[in-house]
Design an enzyme around this catalytic site. Structure first.
Site, short mmCIF file in Angstrom:
data_model
loop_
_atom_site.label_atom_id
_atom_site.label_comp_id
_atom_site.label_asym_id
_atom_site.label_seq_id
_atom_site.Cartn_x
_atom_site.Cartn_y
_atom_site.Cartn_z
N ASP A 510 -29.06 -13.72 0.93
CA ASP A 510 -29.42 -14.68 -0.12
C ASP A 510 -29.16 -16.09 0.43
O ASP A 510 -28.57 -16.24 1.51
CB ASP A 510 -28.53 -14.40 -1.34
CG ASP A 510 -29.05 -15.06 -2.61
OD1 ASP A 510 -30.09 -15.74 -2.58
OD2 ASP A 510 -28.38 -14.91 -3.66
N GLU A 513 -32.26 -20.46 2.67
CA GLU A 513 -33.30 -21.49 2.83
C GLU A 513 -32.95 -22.52 3.89
O GLU A 513 -33.88 -23.02 4.53
CB GLU A 513 -33.55 -22.18 1.49
CG GLU A 513 -34.13 -21.28 0.43
CD GLU A 513 -33.14 -20.27 -0.14
OE1 GLU A 513 -31.93 -20.58 -0.13
OE2 GLU A 513 -33.56 -19.20 -0.57
N ASP A 586 -34.64 -16.53 -8.25
CA ASP A 586 -33.94 -16.59 -9.53
C ASP A 586 -34.88 -16.93 -10.68
O ASP A 586 -34.97 -18.08 -11.11
CB ASP A 586 -32.80 -17.60 -9.44
CG ASP A 586 -31.79 -17.20 -8.38
OD1 ASP A 586 -31.83 -16.03 -7.93
OD2 ASP A 586 -30.96 -18.03 -7.98
#
Ligand SMILES: *[C@@H]1O[C@H](CO)[C@@H](O)[C@H](O)[C@H]1NC(C)=O
Length: 919
Positions: A510, A513, A586
């Protein structure tokens, strides 16, 4: 995951709280946190430029070089000539590279070219260019593929791909062209002029931009196109990309490709989300084509409405697009199609087809932030068994760690992780733990110590380890662009290094980025420095990709090279399909987010990433039971099927919302388990061809205009059509069933004519789903605790007959976990029914390896849909058996009349050749 209260440094908690209390609306998406085009100098400049207003570029010194065409681009504006190179790859691919000649005085640093995305064997697939045609003066043209040629116009510079055979005018019959509007602009590296300001500021952040402006802009036209698709990741309820500029478009932003952790993203926005794939597909009745720009810097892309350049004469047969990138080089690929599946195959022949997942990974996953402790895990696991709901994987989010130090376990909450995993494994179940890239700057943490000592972190502008704020507080980030560091990272997943892990533990990446809570736009500053002096701005969109790669390789190594990994990633780039699954991040528990999940997953599939899904139920917020049920019904068809929820939400395991809802969710999950043989066969197909498991209707029906912008329905493979229900209390739904053949309702077996829209009553127990006439779908109808407990179960074949009373289908089976299938250890059958005869034969290319896979599984039931009445006997012929069975009527739904014929217990082995005659 992300949460406003937790993401801020502690001293900000009070302010955040205050903001939440005072905020009049619950829309938490903070637009101001992210740059728009006007705040982004390269984008603002490029976007405001009028067509054909730059000094024209021309092509000079054309020659054959290195098997391709080499030339120089010059203009009155350019200080150093630009070097252009064109090459051709097998299968209809033209590659254009443009870079500046960094050796010419004054020498400059080299611009970044993204490594390790294109397949290593690509060079072997070059078509050697040995002849240029100069039949038209001022043009160079050459063969690209049968029926297609590349045309380079010299003055002014324009590159196009066109169909051949329709005339000698080199500007006719084009499918793709570049610089047709003279918007190509290449900002060359240079030294700073006196008094010039290179720094850029955004909110409280300053980007030092030590190398100055270096953006690239180009215009690409898709001819004969009705729509364009692709360039994820954005949230849009439209599958086709809506125009962002031109007549009829209100002030809007270009599509942004910049990997960001966007908190509570909107369901309708061109802002970039967690991943980026600079690949666009155009489609129209005459052709499908593709354009891919391999560049990992921030990109902004405009889709221009007809008439944007000249409102007096809009051309609606062509779609113009404008591509703007902050840095890098031009390394662009033109894909000629001509069909949708051709374009997808061409694209995945460059960036790789999706890897074959382990079989458990395509079953149902249960996740929550967080399953608190070992007791909680045991209770959830038992809950599934008590309620007869199968599931395969239980997930642990960040709280399972010892203080957000990944690769560790909280000693109080998870004292016996190995035992916990073993208990799950006894039922064939797996566990996934989260491992994020932010590493806690804690000198007693082994990982931090090692990374610091080895100098493995990304550096800030002054050469120190970059320090950012994330879940673990003050954190640093491995410089995963460096192959040596990827190697080091992958070793961390060995059973010895990852204490408390077992072979049934898999990984979730997760926040890659990367997410940096106190960084500009919640990410890493652009002027941080990677391996080889590469700036973060140049590699940003691929950071998560390399992280995913290193993690997946770690699991491969852990398994001695013969166990397929499973790694879920939030960030992605072109090529991520080779390393595992992604999800859409999300999302929120509302109906719009359920609706938008379908075009988002379809878009990912078109751009290579077929193994994806959205969080079922919505991550933020509490879904009403009806929404949760509908989400399970749609989610059961996502290639990646996982329920997940934020820690502030109420618990929502599928049995907590009353008996009726439990039954409905159980049924949705059962639907997925019964279709696992079909899904696994499709995953095999996509691993060979790249054609996605979940596809837009137009990929299957490219000539049917009705399908081009349908984002509510989707195909699973070529055989199933699914229509989601996206509204609360919806009573009826219109479903367009394409093609000339009819469609059979999966539940009732009732047939409906194709080529028209039908209105159906909506029932609560399923969403409209249909099997296409002329197809055979393999299923398994016995429900176990997990997919691995189904391996010896018999199959059901559902045969939906078309108007010639024929049908065809496939079944692919292997061990579900190793790479032995690459040496031939699999069963791949083709079933054909025609002239009253069903035959099973093997699909096995001649060059496949010698390894065998054996299975004693049989077919226990064959269901015929659309067979005229009167069949009395089914005669079975195999090598060693002949049998005669009496087929019977089948009632698919209680209370309805028989709509199908069933042959019970033919007990035909899936490994054998056989024939079954219907008399
Ligand atoms: C019916 O299906 C068979 C098998 O897929 C196919 O060969 C045939 O062309 C189809 N017939 C029609 C009329 O589409």
């Amino acid at each position: 995951m992300a949460s406003p209260a937790n993401r801020a440094p502690p001293h900000l908690h009070f302010l955040v709280l205050l903001f939440l209390l005072l905020s009049p609306s619950i829309t938490a998406w903070k637009k101001d946190e992210f740059r728009n085009c006007n705040q982004t100098p390269f984008c603002k400049r490029a976007r405001s430029r009028k067509p054909n207003t730059l000094p024209p570029l021309s092509v000079s010194d054309v020659s054959l070089s290195d098997g391709g065409l080499a030339a120089r681009l010059i203009s009155s504006d350019i200080s150093r000539p630009l070097l252009l190179h064109l090459s051709v790859y097998h299968g209809g691919i033209l590659r254009l590279k443009i870079d500046e000649d960094s050796s010419v005085d004054p020498p400059s640093r080299s611009r970044f070219q993204v490594p390790d995305v294109l397949l290593p064997d690509l060079n072997d697939r070059r078509l050697w260019l040995s002849r240029l045609s100069s039949s038209s003066p001022g043009f160079s043209s050459f063969y690209l593929a049968d029926g297609f040629e590349a045309v380079l116009r010299h003055d002014p510079f324009e590159l196009s791909v066109r169909r051949t055979g329709s005339g000698s005018d080199p500007t006719q019959d084009r499918i793709l062209s570049l610089n047709s509007h003279g918007l190509f602009d290449f900002e060359q590296l240079r030294s700073k002029n006196d008094g010039e300001e290179w720094e850029e500021r955004f909110r409280s952040h300053t980007d030092s931009r030590p190398y100055g402006p270096q953006s690239i802009t180009l215009d690409v036209s898709f001819h004969d196109a009705d729509f364009v698709y692709g360039i994820p990741e954005h949230a849009s309820t439209s599958l086709a990309l809506r125009p962002t500029r031109g007549p009829g478009v209100d002030d809007s932003e270009p599509y942004r490709l910049f990997n960001l952790d966007v908190f509570e993203y909107l369901h309708e926005s061109p802002f970039g989300l967690y991943g980026s794939i600079p690949f666009m597909i155009s489609h129209g009745e005459r052709s499908t084509a593709g354009f891919f720009w391999l560049n990992s810097a921030e990109m902004q892309i405009d889709v221009l409405a007809p008439g944007w350049d000249d409102p007096e004469s809009p051309d609606d047969r062509r779609i113009d697009t404008l591509w703007m990138s902050e840095a890098g080089v031009v390394d662009a690929f033109f894909l000629v199609g001509p069909g949708p599946k051709d374009v997808i195959q061409q694209y995945t022949s460059l960036t790789g087809t999706p890897s074959m997942p382990p079989e458990f990974a395509i079953a149902y996953h249960q996740c929550r932030w967080n399953y608190r402790d070992e007791e909680d895990v045991a209770a959830v696991d038992a809950g599934f068994d008590e309620h007869d709901i199968p599931y395969d994987v239980l997930w642990l989010d960040i709280e399972h760690t010892d203080g957000k130090r990944y690769f560790t376990w909280d000693p109080v909450l998870f004292p016996n992780p190995e035992e916990m995993q073993k208990k799950l494994a006894e039922k064939g179940r797996k566990m996934v733990t989260i491992v994020d890239p932010h590493i806690k700057r804690d000198d007693s943490f082994f990982l931090h110590k090692e990374a610091t000592e080895k100098g493995y972190y990304v550096k800030d502008g002054s050469g120190r380890d970059y320090d950012g704020w994330c879940w673990s507080g003050s954190s640093s980030y491995p410089d995963i662009l460096n192959p040596e560091i990827r190697e080091w990272w992958s070793e961390k997943f060995s059973l010895q290094n990852y204490k408390g892990s077992t072979p049934t533990l898999y990984i979730w990446n997760d926040m890659n980025e990367p997410s940096v809570f106190n960084g500009p736009e919640v990410t890493m500053p652009r002027d941080t420095v990677h391996y080889g002096g590469i700036e973060h701005r140049e590699v940003h969109n691929a950071y998560g990709y390399y992280f995913h790669m290193a993690t997946a390789n770690g699991l491969v190594k852990r398994g001695g090279g013969n166990v397929r990994p499973f790694v879920l990633s939030r960030a992605f780039f072109a090529g991520s399909q080779r390393y595992g699954a992604v999800w859409t991040g999300d999302n929120t528990a509302d109906w719009d987010h359920l609706r938008v999940s379908v075009p988002m997953v379809l878009t990912l599939g078109l751009t290579g990433i077929t193994f994806s899904g959205a969080d079922v139920g919505g991550f933020f917020g509490n879904p009403e039971p009806e929404l949760l049920v509908r989400w399970y019904q749609v989610g059961a068809y996502y290639p990646f099927f996982r329920g997940h929820a934020h820690h502030d939400t109420r618990r929502r395991e599928p049995w907590l919302l009353g008996e009726r809802n439990t039954a409905l969710m159980r049924e949705a999950i059962h639907t997925r388990y019964s279709l696992l043989p079909y899904y696994y066969t499709l995953f095999r197909e996509t691993s060979v061809t790249g054609v996605p498991v979940m596809r837009p209707l137009w990929v299957e029906f490219p000539n049917d205009k009705e399908t081009y912008n349908n984002a509510d329905a989707f195909m699973i493979g070529s055989n199933l059509l699914i229509q989601g229900i996206y509204e609360e209390g919806q009573k009826s739904v219109s479903v367009y069933l394409p093609g000339k053949q009819s469609w059979y309702n999966l539940k009732t077996g009732v047939g409906y004519a194709g080529g028209m829209t039908h209105k159906f009553d909506v029932s609560e127990d399923c969403i409209p789903s249909f099997q296409r006439a002329g197809t055979i779908v393999p299923r398994r109808e016995r429900f176990r605790r997990s997919s691995s407990q189904m391996v010896n179960d018999p199959y059901t074949l559902v045969i939906a007959l078309n108007s010639s009373l024929a049908a065809e289908g496939e079944l692919y089976v292997d061990d579900g976990k190793s790479y032995d299938f690459e040496q031939g250890a699999y069963i791949h059958r083709r079933f054909i029914f025609s002239n009253g005869k069903l035959t099973s034969s093997s699909i096995r290319p001649a060059n496949v390896g010698e390894k065998k896979f054996s299975s004693d599984c049989v077919i226990e039931r064959i269901i015929f849909l659309g067979l005229p009445h009167g069949a009395k006997r089914a005669l079975i012929e195999t090598e060693n058996r002949e049998a005669d069975i009496e087929p019977g009527p089948l009632i698919l739904r209680a209370g309805s009349s028989p709509t199908a014929l069933v042959v019970r217990k033919p007990n035909l082995r899936i490994a054998d050749d056989w024939t079954l005659k219907i008399l």
